[in-house]
Write an enzyme that holds these catalytic residues in place. Sequence first.
Site, PDB file in Angstrom:
ATOM      1  N   HIS A   1     -12.549  23.936 -27.224  1.00  0.00           N
ATOM      2  CA  HIS A   1     -11.869  23.672 -25.952  1.00  0.00           C
ATOM      3  C   HIS A   1     -12.060  24.844 -24.988  1.00  0.00           C
ATOM      4  O   HIS A   1     -12.273  24.649 -23.785  1.00  0.00           O
ATOM      5  CB  HIS A   1     -10.360  23.497 -26.165  1.00  0.00           C
ATOM      6  CG  HIS A   1      -9.966  22.273 -26.923  1.00  0.00           C
ATOM      7  ND1 HIS A   1      -9.414  22.325 -28.172  1.00  0.00           N
ATOM      8  CD2 HIS A   1     -10.016  20.965 -26.582  1.00  0.00           C
ATOM      9  CE1 HIS A   1      -9.138  21.095 -28.593  1.00  0.00           C
ATOM     10  NE2 HIS A   1      -9.497  20.251 -27.641  1.00  0.00           N
TER      11      HIS A   1
ATOM     12  N   LEU B   1     -16.080  21.760 -34.430  1.00  0.00           N
ATOM     13  CA  LEU B   1     -14.652  22.080 -34.290  1.00  0.00           C
ATOM     14  C   LEU B   1     -13.905  20.844 -33.781  1.00  0.00           C
ATOM     15  O   LEU B   1     -14.383  20.132 -32.899  1.00  0.00           O
ATOM     16  CB  LEU B   1     -14.450  23.247 -33.329  1.00  0.00           C
ATOM     17  CG  LEU B   1     -15.013  24.600 -33.755  1.00  0.00           C
ATOM     18  CD1 LEU B   1     -14.348  25.723 -32.962  1.00  0.00           C
ATOM     19  CD2 LEU B   1     -14.850  24.873 -35.242  1.00  0.00           C
ATOM     20  N   SER B   2     -12.750  20.622 -34.353  1.00  0.00           N
ATOM     21  CA  SER B   2     -11.923  19.480 -33.986  1.00  0.00           C
ATOM     22  C   SER B   2     -10.488  19.787 -34.391  1.00  0.00           C
ATOM     23  O   SER B   2     -10.257  20.436 -35.421  1.00  0.00           O
ATOM     24  CB  SER B   2     -12.396  18.231 -34.747  1.00  0.00           C
ATOM     25  OG  SER B   2     -11.380  17.257 -34.776  1.00  0.00           O
ATOM     26  N   SER B   3      -9.555  19.290 -33.594  1.00  0.00           N
ATOM     27  CA  SER B   3      -8.148  19.513 -33.953  1.00  0.00           C
ATOM     28  C   SER B   3      -7.832  18.888 -35.307  1.00  0.00           C
ATOM     29  O   SER B   3      -6.971  19.368 -36.037  1.00  0.00           O
ATOM     30  CB  SER B   3      -7.238  18.908 -32.889  1.00  0.00           C
ATOM     31  OG  SER B   3      -7.532  19.518 -31.656  1.00  0.00           O
ATOM     32  N   ARG B   4      -8.537  17.812 -35.635  1.00  0.00           N
ATOM     33  CA  ARG B   4      -8.246  17.118 -36.904  1.00  0.00           C
ATOM     34  C   ARG B   4      -8.748  17.901 -38.119  1.00  0.00           C
ATOM     35  O   ARG B   4      -8.365  17.585 -39.247  1.00  0.00           O
ATOM     36  CB  ARG B   4      -8.818  15.695 -36.875  1.00  0.00           C
ATOM     37  CG  ARG B   4      -8.057  14.803 -35.887  1.00  0.00           C
ATOM     38  CD  ARG B   4      -8.396  13.332 -36.012  1.00  0.00           C
ATOM     39  NE  ARG B   4      -7.464  12.515 -35.270  1.00  0.00           N
ATOM     40  CZ  ARG B   4      -7.666  12.033 -34.029  1.00  0.00           C
ATOM     41  NH1 ARG B   4      -8.790  12.297 -33.402  1.00  0.00           N
ATOM     42  NH2 ARG B   4      -6.747  11.306 -33.437  1.00  0.00           N
TER      43      ARG B   4
ATOM     44  N   GLY C   1     -16.653  17.267 -23.893  1.00  0.00           N
ATOM     45  CA  GLY C   1     -17.541  17.752 -24.955  1.00  0.00           C
ATOM     46  C   GLY C   1     -18.431  16.639 -25.488  1.00  0.00           C
ATOM     47  O   GLY C   1     -18.022  15.484 -25.579  1.00  0.00           O
TER      48      GLY C   1
ATOM     49  N   MET D   1      -5.905  17.173 -25.431  1.00  0.00           N
ATOM     50  CA  MET D   1      -4.659  16.752 -26.075  1.00  0.00           C
ATOM     51  C   MET D   1      -4.011  17.957 -26.758  1.00  0.00           C
ATOM     52  O   MET D   1      -3.152  17.796 -27.635  1.00  0.00           O
ATOM     53  CB  MET D   1      -4.926  15.626 -27.074  1.00  0.00           C
ATOM     54  CG  MET D   1      -5.473  14.374 -26.373  1.00  0.00           C
ATOM     55  SD  MET D   1      -5.150  12.837 -27.246  1.00  0.00           S
ATOM     56  CE  MET D   1      -5.993  13.135 -28.775  1.00  0.00           C
ATOM     57  N   GLY D   2      -4.411  19.174 -26.370  1.00  0.00           N
ATOM     58  CA  GLY D   2      -3.799  20.374 -26.929  1.00  0.00           C
ATOM     59  C   GLY D   2      -4.351  20.737 -28.293  1.00  0.00           C
ATOM     60  O   GLY D   2      -5.423  20.271 -28.679  1.00  0.00           O
TER      61      GLY D   2
ATOM     62  N   HIS E   1      -8.780  24.898 -29.672  1.00  0.00           N
ATOM     63  CA  HIS E   1      -9.625  25.774 -30.500  1.00  0.00           C
ATOM     64  C   HIS E   1     -10.763  26.297 -29.628  1.00  0.00           C
ATOM     65  O   HIS E   1     -10.848  25.970 -28.432  1.00  0.00           O
ATOM     66  CB  HIS E   1     -10.131  25.014 -31.732  1.00  0.00           C
ATOM     67  CG  HIS E   1     -10.742  23.679 -31.419  1.00  0.00           C
ATOM     68  ND1 HIS E   1     -11.894  23.543 -30.659  1.00  0.00           N
ATOM     69  CD2 HIS E   1     -10.348  22.418 -31.722  1.00  0.00           C
ATOM     70  CE1 HIS E   1     -12.197  22.267 -30.556  1.00  0.00           C
ATOM     71  NE2 HIS E   1     -11.262  21.553 -31.171  1.00  0.00           N
TER      72      HIS E   1
HETATM   73  O1  PAF Z   1     -10.982  14.073 -25.995  1.00  0.00           O
HETATM   74  C1  PAF Z   1      -9.736  14.132 -25.852  1.00  0.00           C
HETATM   75  O2  PAF Z   1      -9.087  15.128 -26.195  1.00  0.00           O
HETATM   76  C2  PAF Z   1      -8.996  12.944 -25.267  1.00  0.00           C
HETATM   77  O3  PAF Z   1      -9.601  11.742 -25.636  1.00  0.00           O
HETATM   78  C3  PAF Z   1      -8.839  13.026 -23.724  1.00  0.00           C
HETATM   79  C4  PAF Z   1     -10.174  12.997 -23.029  1.00  0.00           C
HETATM   80  C5  PAF Z   1      -8.094  14.300 -23.365  1.00  0.00           C
HETATM   81  C6  PAF Z   1      -8.023  11.829 -23.234  1.00  0.00           C
HETATM   82  O4  PAF Z   1      -6.763  11.795 -23.812  1.00  0.00           O
END
Ligand code: PAF
Length: 279
Positions: free
Chosen positions: A33, A181-184, A144, A26-27, A30
């Site tokens: 990813h 690590l997480s976008s949040r 992940g 979902m962009g 980090h």
């Molecule tokens: O883990 C994520 O970032 C999302 O749940 C995914 C797998 C891209 C689906 O939108």
Amino acid sequence: MKIISSIEELRDQLRGQLRTAFVPTMGNLHEGHLSLMRLARRHGDPVVASIFVNRLQFGPNEDFDKYPRTFQADVEKLEKEGVYVLFAPTEKDLYPEPQEYRVQPPDDLGGILEGEFRPGFFNGVSTVVLKLFSCVQPKVAVFGKKDYQQLMIIRNMAKQFALPTEIIAAETWRAEDGLALSSRNGYLNAEERAEAPVLYQTLNRVAEEVRSGRTDIRKIEEEAMAALATRHWKPDYVAVRKRSNLQPPSAEDLANQEALVVLTAAKLGNTRLIDNLEI
Ligand code: PAF
């Protein structure tokens, strides 16, 4: 790197590719990813990434609108990783009409843990992942372990629909202090960021208790939730589960040394963090 938004153009670009390795995201990319991109490269060629903030997996009171969107920075990172195609559809590209056909994971896996606290979440995730797979037609796809239940649901979906895509699991990428690590994480203020590694420490403590031979699992979970609460976390769950199906282990499972995982979700301020640890 080619940046493609239309499904038709993507199919043209990938025509004849039999070993595509895919990483859906979902962009707001980090290091975690990027480690998925590197793992993908070891399992196939070319590597295709997607960026799509999928409205279907957000509840009405969740952070769809404020979810961090950092497209230019993401493009630069993916270019450095040698990604061949970035599929970045708009909502109109991916959902030109309301997505009425959906994938509904079974309740015993999709309705527990995250599924209990985020109703509809795994329906939204499974639906978009199936659709992205249909667009990219990958030989392998990387997910992940940080999203442990998601990984399992996608694996089971791929198996039950006999999808020709192998699901590869990537280890969780952690900051030096242990925070996954997480976008949040970007939502955390400085004080919260300093507190956040306590979640991983809690998982480690639970894992140690279980490894030490304690069998009162409910009590261990409750103690962990209480310890978080005293530090002003709002835990949704701390749950020791069987790795095979995410159900609670029976006394017999514990005696048989069934493989376990401890999973947690907890709110720190306004930010909900999830993490897990295989025991
Ligand atoms: O883990 C994520 O970032 C999302 O749940 C995914 C797998 C891209 C689906 O939108």
